[in-house]
Design a protein around this motif. Structure first.
Motif, PDB file in Angstrom:
ATOM      1  N   TYR A  56      11.132   9.964  -9.278  1.00  0.00           N
ATOM      2  CA  TYR A  56      10.901   8.885  -9.030  1.00  0.00           C
ATOM      3  C   TYR A  56      11.598   8.961  -7.505  1.00  0.00           C
ATOM      4  CZ  TYR A  56      12.975   3.881  -7.675  1.00  0.00           C
ATOM      5  OH  TYR A  56      13.548   2.968  -7.270  1.00  0.00           O
ATOM      6  N   HIS A  60      10.268   8.318  -4.089  1.00  0.00           N
ATOM      7  CA  HIS A  60      11.586   6.854  -3.435  1.00  0.00           C
ATOM      8  C   HIS A  60      11.663   7.423  -1.753  1.00  0.00           C
ATOM      9  CE1 HIS A  60      14.240   3.678  -2.350  1.00  0.00           C
ATOM     10  NE2 HIS A  60      13.637   3.182  -3.358  1.00  0.00           N
ATOM     11  N   ASP A  85      14.595   0.266  -0.057  1.00  0.00           N
ATOM     12  CA  ASP A  85      14.339  -0.388  -1.787  1.00  0.00           C
ATOM     13  C   ASP A  85      12.432  -1.038  -1.484  1.00  0.00           C
ATOM     14  OD1 ASP A  85      13.946  -2.878  -0.512  1.00  0.00           O
ATOM     15  OD2 ASP A  85      15.091  -4.155  -1.612  1.00  0.00           O
ATOM     16  N   SER A  87      10.501  -2.351   0.850  1.00  0.00           N
ATOM     17  CA  SER A  87      10.417  -3.577   1.469  1.00  0.00           C
ATOM     18  C   SER A  87      10.119  -3.806   2.533  1.00  0.00           C
ATOM     19  CB  SER A  87      11.224  -4.916   0.761  1.00  0.00           C
ATOM     20  OG  SER A  87      12.426  -4.630   1.285  1.00  0.00           O
ATOM     21  N   SER A 133       2.698   0.483  -9.151  1.00  0.00           N
ATOM     22  CA  SER A 133       2.068   0.105  -9.959  1.00  0.00           C
ATOM     23  C   SER A 133       2.068  -1.015  -9.632  1.00  0.00           C
ATOM     24  CB  SER A 133       3.679   0.422 -11.125  1.00  0.00           C
ATOM     25  OG  SER A 133       4.719   0.032 -10.361  1.00  0.00           O
ATOM     26  N   GLU A 134       3.027  -1.712  -8.011  1.00  0.00           N
ATOM     27  CA  GLU A 134       2.568  -3.150  -8.227  1.00  0.00           C
ATOM     28  C   GLU A 134       2.778  -3.232  -6.687  1.00  0.00           C
ATOM     29  OE1 GLU A 134       3.903  -7.806  -8.921  1.00  0.00           O
ATOM     30  OE2 GLU A 134       5.053  -5.559  -9.695  1.00  0.00           O
ATOM     31  N   ARG A 136       3.661  -5.959  -3.852  1.00  0.00           N
ATOM     32  CA  ARG A 136       3.816  -7.256  -3.733  1.00  0.00           C
ATOM     33  C   ARG A 136       4.016  -7.531  -2.182  1.00  0.00           C
ATOM     34  NH1 ARG A 136       6.947  -8.616  -8.895  1.00  0.00           N
ATOM     35  NH2 ARG A 136       8.179 -10.313  -7.371  1.00  0.00           N
ATOM     36  N   ARG A 221       6.591  -5.092  -0.774  1.00  0.00           N
ATOM     37  CA  ARG A 221       7.526  -4.940  -2.055  1.00  0.00           C
ATOM     38  C   ARG A 221       6.085  -3.789  -2.421  1.00  0.00           C
ATOM     39  NH1 ARG A 221      12.918  -5.264  -3.143  1.00  0.00           N
ATOM     40  NH2 ARG A 221      12.765  -7.513  -1.820  1.00  0.00           N
ATOM     41  N   ARG A 223       6.788  -1.360  -5.610  1.00  0.00           N
ATOM     42  CA  ARG A 223       6.630  -0.747  -7.160  1.00  0.00           C
ATOM     43  C   ARG A 223       6.512   0.624  -7.802  1.00  0.00           C
ATOM     44  NH1 ARG A 223       7.583  -6.096 -11.344  1.00  0.00           N
ATOM     45  NH2 ARG A 223       9.001  -4.430 -12.175  1.00  0.00           N
ATOM     46  N   THR A 224       7.126   1.242  -7.834  1.00  0.00           N
ATOM     47  CA  THR A 224       6.665   2.794  -8.539  1.00  0.00           C
ATOM     48  C   THR A 224       6.708   2.587 -10.219  1.00  0.00           C
ATOM     49  OG1 THR A 224       8.338   3.322  -8.688  1.00  0.00           O
ATOM     50  CG2 THR A 224       7.401   3.656  -6.371  1.00  0.00           C
ATOM     51  N   ASP A 225       5.698   3.529 -10.314  1.00  0.00           N
ATOM     52  CA  ASP A 225       5.302   3.377 -12.186  1.00  0.00           C
ATOM     53  C   ASP A 225       6.858   4.589 -13.329  1.00  0.00           C
ATOM     54  OD1 ASP A 225       5.414   5.902 -11.798  1.00  0.00           O
ATOM     55  OD2 ASP A 225       3.021   6.053 -12.513  1.00  0.00           O
TER      56      ASP A 225
END
Length: 238
Positions: A56, A60, A85, A87, A133-134, A136, A221, A223-225
């Motif tokens: 991760y 990241h 983060d 974003s 994963s998302e 946003r 933003r 998001r990872t899994d």
């Protein structure tokens, strides 16, 4: 079960306890095997979690570097900034929407035309595609509503919630309709979400006072899994 004969002498008592001690030894061995198996499973789970955490951090950091490299020359003229983060914050309210409106201003549309296809190209690349994963889209407001209208703090919060949700939906619809990302629309539909957060995440100045202008913003933003993978490992471990 435990006796060899009907005698009651010392030898008979010894014959009585030898099988019982063997039984207790067997039970202890079973308990030991269960304990060792449990410890092995937990060590394996901890090892997997550590691997995911390392992976991760690698993903990241690499994604942050690639996003920064791609957009560092554009962010100042867009009135935007990138954070660790993952974003990307568009923080010029006068550029984004008219006051109280969810309609994108032409300037913000032009920014999205340039930004979003390049953003998607990085996220959907083989390097990151399986780790996302998302994606946003977050809409944020200040804690204030129309100053000419009397409203309690709760009223202002809920009205701003409705406004921020409308703005993120409008933004999502706009970027998803860009011809330049039409080839990735199926992938984006599974990951792209609109999130109106009202005034729940205000930005404050150095004196601890709310900065209304900076609080009104739109953020993209990633998001990872990693969290979902760790959750699956813990569930299996249970």
């Amino acid at each position: 079960m435990f006796k060899r004969g009907k005698g009651h002498g010392p030898e008979d008592q010894e014959d009585h306890w030898i099988p019982l001690s063997d039984l207790m030894t067997g039970l202890m061995m079973i308990f030991l095997l269960v304990a060792v198996s449990y410890m092995t499973d937990m060590e394996l789970a901890n090892y997997r979690i550590k691997r995911i955490a390392v992976r991760y951090n690698e993903v990241h950091d690499a994604l942050y570097r690639d996003l920064e490299k791609e957009f560092k020359n554009d962010l100042p003229r867009w009135g935007a900034e990138i954070h660790r983060d993952l974003s990307i914050r568009f923080r010029e309210p006068d550029v984004l929407f008219a006051t109280g409106s969810d309609a994108l201003k032409p300037r913000f549309q032009a920014i999205l035309n340039d930004f979003f296809p390049r953003y998607v190209a990085i996220l959907s690349s083989p390097k990151y595609r399986k780790s996302i994963s998302e994606i946003r889209i977050e809409g944020h407001t200040s804690s204030f509503w129309n100053r000419s209208v009397s409203a309690s703090s709760d009223d202002a919060y809920f009205r701003n919630m409705a406004l921020s949700q409308a703005r993120t939906r409008t933004t999502l619809a706009y970027v998803l309709g860009l011809p330049s990302v039409s080839g990735k629309k199926g992938w984006l539909k599974g990951l792209l979400t609109a999130n109106g957060l009202s005034s729940s995440r205000l930005i404050y100045d150095k004196n601890g006072e709310e900065d209304p202008a900076l609080s009104q913003r739109v953020e993209f933003r990633v998001r990872t899994d990693a969290a979902s993978r760790i959750a699956r490992i813990l569930e299996v471990s249970r």
